[in-house]
Write an enzyme that holds these catalytic residues in place. Structure first.
Site, mmCIF file in Angstrom:
data_model
loop_
_atom_site.group_PDB
_atom_site.id
_atom_site.type_symbol
_atom_site.label_atom_id
_atom_site.label_comp_id
_atom_site.label_asym_id
_atom_site.label_seq_id
_atom_site.Cartn_x
_atom_site.Cartn_y
_atom_site.Cartn_z
ATOM 1 N N LYS A 1 -4.364 -2.467 9.830
ATOM 2 C CA LYS A 1 -3.336 -2.050 10.802
ATOM 3 C C LYS A 1 -2.983 -0.572 10.622
ATOM 4 O O LYS A 1 -2.913 0.188 11.580
ATOM 5 C CB LYS A 1 -2.043 -2.879 10.638
ATOM 6 C CG LYS A 1 -2.213 -4.361 10.791
ATOM 7 C CD LYS A 1 -0.900 -5.114 10.585
ATOM 8 C CE LYS A 1 -0.287 -5.002 9.212
ATOM 9 N NZ LYS A 1 -1.090 -5.584 8.111
ATOM 10 N N ARG B 1 7.910 -9.099 11.462
ATOM 11 C CA ARG B 1 7.134 -9.989 10.595
ATOM 12 C C ARG B 1 7.726 -11.388 10.562
ATOM 13 O O ARG B 1 7.179 -12.263 9.885
ATOM 14 C CB ARG B 1 7.163 -9.451 9.170
ATOM 15 C CG ARG B 1 6.011 -8.544 8.830
ATOM 16 C CD ARG B 1 6.278 -7.999 7.445
ATOM 17 N NE ARG B 1 5.089 -7.835 6.690
ATOM 18 C CZ ARG B 1 4.488 -6.656 6.520
ATOM 19 N NH1 ARG B 1 4.943 -5.576 7.087
ATOM 20 N NH2 ARG B 1 3.418 -6.573 5.780
ATOM 21 N N ARG C 1 -8.533 -0.915 -2.224
ATOM 22 C CA ARG C 1 -7.753 0.164 -1.588
ATOM 23 C C ARG C 1 -7.205 1.121 -2.644
ATOM 24 O O ARG C 1 -6.736 0.719 -3.696
ATOM 25 C CB ARG C 1 -6.600 -0.427 -0.788
ATOM 26 C CG ARG C 1 -5.672 0.662 -0.234
ATOM 27 C CD ARG C 1 -4.772 0.160 0.833
ATOM 28 N NE ARG C 1 -3.941 -0.947 0.419
ATOM 29 C CZ ARG C 1 -3.161 -1.640 1.247
ATOM 30 N NH1 ARG C 1 -3.130 -1.323 2.523
ATOM 31 N NH2 ARG C 1 -2.434 -2.634 0.808
ATOM 32 N N ARG D 1 -1.756 0.392 -5.189
ATOM 33 C CA ARG D 1 -0.397 -0.080 -4.899
ATOM 34 C C ARG D 1 -0.032 -1.252 -5.805
ATOM 35 O O ARG D 1 -0.881 -2.091 -6.095
ATOM 36 C CB ARG D 1 -0.312 -0.535 -3.427
ATOM 37 C CG ARG D 1 0.076 0.589 -2.490
ATOM 38 C CD ARG D 1 -0.023 0.239 -1.032
ATOM 39 N NE ARG D 1 0.507 -1.050 -0.608
ATOM 40 C CZ ARG D 1 0.563 -1.443 0.659
ATOM 41 N NH1 ARG D 1 0.140 -0.622 1.628
ATOM 42 N NH2 ARG D 1 1.031 -2.621 0.988
ATOM 43 N N ARG E 1 1.204 -12.503 -0.600
ATOM 44 C CA ARG E 1 1.355 -11.823 0.697
ATOM 45 C C ARG E 1 0.593 -12.577 1.791
ATOM 46 O O ARG E 1 1.069 -12.678 2.925
ATOM 47 C CB ARG E 1 0.845 -10.380 0.595
ATOM 48 C CG ARG E 1 1.797 -9.485 -0.192
ATOM 49 C CD ARG E 1 1.105 -8.229 -0.658
ATOM 50 N NE ARG E 1 0.721 -7.346 0.413
ATOM 51 C CZ ARG E 1 -0.210 -6.398 0.294
ATOM 52 N NH1 ARG E 1 -0.856 -6.231 -0.845
ATOM 53 N NH2 ARG E 1 -0.479 -5.623 1.314
HETATM 54 P P1 AP5 Z 1 -5.024 -0.688 5.700
HETATM 55 O O1 AP5 Z 1 -5.210 0.067 6.964
HETATM 56 O O2 AP5 Z 1 -4.205 -0.070 4.620
HETATM 57 O O3 AP5 Z 1 -4.531 -2.180 6.025
HETATM 58 P P2 AP5 Z 1 -3.105 -2.723 6.484
HETATM 59 O O4 AP5 Z 1 -3.344 -3.840 7.448
HETATM 60 O O5 AP5 Z 1 -2.234 -1.598 6.938
HETATM 61 O O6 AP5 Z 1 -2.635 -3.334 5.098
HETATM 62 P P3 AP5 Z 1 -1.227 -3.310 4.339
HETATM 63 O O7 AP5 Z 1 -1.509 -3.955 3.013
HETATM 64 O O8 AP5 Z 1 -0.623 -1.946 4.295
HETATM 65 O O9 AP5 Z 1 -0.394 -4.226 5.222
HETATM 66 P P4 AP5 Z 1 0.794 -5.048 4.828
HETATM 67 O O10 AP5 Z 1 1.242 -5.497 6.150
HETATM 68 O O11 AP5 Z 1 0.582 -6.102 3.814
HETATM 69 O O12 AP5 Z 1 1.700 -4.020 4.001
HETATM 70 P P5 AP5 Z 1 2.909 -3.064 4.419
HETATM 71 O O13 AP5 Z 1 2.640 -1.771 3.784
HETATM 72 O O14 AP5 Z 1 3.185 -3.140 5.867
HETATM 73 O O15 AP5 Z 1 -6.498 -1.038 5.124
HETATM 74 C C1 AP5 Z 1 -6.655 -1.733 3.907
HETATM 75 C C2 AP5 Z 1 -7.929 -1.220 3.187
HETATM 76 O O16 AP5 Z 1 -9.071 -1.550 3.967
HETATM 77 C C3 AP5 Z 1 -7.977 0.308 3.004
HETATM 78 O O17 AP5 Z 1 -8.584 0.592 1.784
HETATM 79 C C4 AP5 Z 1 -8.848 0.797 4.175
HETATM 80 O O18 AP5 Z 1 -9.534 2.007 3.870
HETATM 81 C C5 AP5 Z 1 -9.809 -0.382 4.360
HETATM 82 N N1 AP5 Z 1 -10.172 -0.590 5.759
HETATM 83 C C6 AP5 Z 1 -9.355 -0.499 6.850
HETATM 84 N N2 AP5 Z 1 -10.038 -0.792 7.973
HETATM 85 C C7 AP5 Z 1 -11.304 -1.094 7.572
HETATM 86 C C8 AP5 Z 1 -12.485 -1.499 8.280
HETATM 87 N N3 AP5 Z 1 -12.470 -1.666 9.625
HETATM 88 N N4 AP5 Z 1 -13.619 -1.724 7.567
HETATM 89 C C9 AP5 Z 1 -13.632 -1.581 6.218
HETATM 90 N N5 AP5 Z 1 -12.555 -1.194 5.494
HETATM 91 C C10 AP5 Z 1 -11.400 -0.962 6.164
HETATM 92 O O19 AP5 Z 1 4.120 -3.810 3.689
HETATM 93 C C11 AP5 Z 1 4.206 -3.868 2.284
HETATM 94 C C12 AP5 Z 1 5.404 -4.728 1.897
HETATM 95 O O20 AP5 Z 1 6.610 -4.160 2.417
HETATM 96 C C13 AP5 Z 1 5.408 -6.165 2.436
HETATM 97 O O21 AP5 Z 1 4.636 -7.048 1.634
HETATM 98 C C14 AP5 Z 1 6.894 -6.491 2.390
HETATM 99 O O22 AP5 Z 1 7.319 -6.761 1.091
HETATM 100 C C15 AP5 Z 1 7.532 -5.174 2.823
HETATM 101 N N6 AP5 Z 1 7.703 -5.108 4.282
HETATM 102 C C16 AP5 Z 1 7.124 -4.212 5.136
HETATM 103 N N7 AP5 Z 1 7.515 -4.458 6.386
HETATM 104 C C17 AP5 Z 1 8.356 -5.515 6.333
HETATM 105 C C18 AP5 Z 1 9.073 -6.264 7.318
HETATM 106 N N8 AP5 Z 1 8.974 -5.948 8.626
HETATM 107 N N9 AP5 Z 1 9.820 -7.298 6.906
HETATM 108 C C19 AP5 Z 1 9.935 -7.617 5.597
HETATM 109 N N10 AP5 Z 1 9.273 -6.959 4.612
HETATM 110 C C20 AP5 Z 1 8.505 -5.921 4.989
#
Ligand code: AP5
Length: 223
Positions: free
Chosen positions: A14, A89, A128, A161, A172
């Site tokens: 994402k 979420r 990552r 991370r 997660r």
């Molecule tokens: P990346 O683009 O980083 O993936 P992502 O979907 O953004 O993954 P996240 O882990 O950041 O999502 P998340 O929703 O768990 O975490 P968030 O930070 O929002 O890609 C991942 C890897 O794959 C990278 O190495 C990239 O290079 C590689 N890649 C990407 N695309 C690729 C492809 N097509 N092919 C091959 N490789 C590829 O949230 C973290 C925490 O914050 C949550 O767990 C929660 O505790 C809290 N939080 C955040 N928002 C909320 C909310 N709204 N409500 C409650 N808690 C929240």
């Protein structure tokens, strides 16, 4: 005017796609995960409280996240449109988003749900590496930095991370299935949802994302 939600499990890409689409469409990229990590880096009270939840792979409480996003979407850069990456979420967050937008007589223009297999998600999260300076994202196999453990963009050190450890990844993914996946039904019912196969490489996923965004605006997909 684009007002998009990016849905999908942890590690599906994402953030990678949101950064790119926000530049291409000149809209704000609102990543709640990045906002929380910035608050942690600044030792802000919000960050300290959120870190406990994040490190365990749990969601930060709804009322905290709703307040954070409500303030963020009221900022001037969001008036040109935005991509919400990581929010909503939960169902209460989705309902709160509707209420926030209704206050300014706005609505979402689309919801993109990115999909990949669990094996691929675990591979992406496990490999990552994130820049400790600018937050840019790399992957040890699919997007390695030019110099090991050094950010190509700003030269800062790359780190893993805290929530990309195996136990937190497992939790997660569970939380995603329990709390976030049901939002697909919520948005499908309002004819806003479009699914994108995110198992392909980042360029192909970007083309599919653009095509879905154009389709949600009633335009022809770009060839
Ligand atoms: P990346 O683009 O980083 O993936 P992502 O979907 O953004 O993954 P996240 O882990 O950041 O999502 P998340 O929703 O768990 O975490 P968030 O930070 O929002 O890609 C991942 C890897 O794959 C990278 O190495 C990239 O290079 C590689 N890649 C990407 N695309 C690729 C492809 N097509 N092919 C091959 N490789 C590829 O949230 C973290 C925490 O914050 C949550 O767990 C929660 O505790 C809290 N939080 C955040 N928002 C909320 C909310 N709204 N409500 C409650 N808690 C929240």
């Amino acid at each position: 005017m684009l007002r998009l939600v990016f849905l999908g499990p942890p590690g599906v890409g994402k953030g990678t796609q949101a950064v790119r689409l926000a530049v291409a469409e000149s809209v704000a990229h609102v990543s709640t995960g990045d906002m929380l990590r910035e608050a942690i880096a600044e030792h802000a009270a919000l960050g300290l409280a959120a870190k406990e939840f994040m490190d365990r792979g749990e969601l930060v409480p709804d009322e905290v996240m709703i307040g954070l996003v409500s303030d963020r979407v009221a900022k001037p850069d969001c008036s040109r449109g935005f991509i919400l990456d990581g929010f909503p979420r939960t169902l209460p967050q989705a309902e709160a988003l509707d209420a926030m937008l209704a206050e300014t007589r706005q609505d979402l223009t689309g919801v993109i749900a990115f999909e990949a297999t669990e094996v691929e998600l675990i591979r992406r999260l496990g490999g990552r590496r994130t820049c400790s300076g600018c937050g840019a994202t790399f992957h040890i196999e699919s997007k390695p930095p030019k110099l090991a453990n050094v950010c190509d963009n700003c030269g800062s050190a790359l780190m893993t991370r805290d929530d990309d450890q195996p136990d937190a990844i497992r939790r997660r993914l569970q939380v995603y299935h329990e709390k976030t996946e049901p939002l697909e039904t919520y948005y499908r019912g309002r004819a806003l949802l479009r699914c994108v196969d995110a198992t392909l490489g980042p360029d192909d996923v970007f083309q599919s994302t653009l095509a879905s965004v154009r389709a949600s605006q009633g335009e022809q997909p770009i060839a």
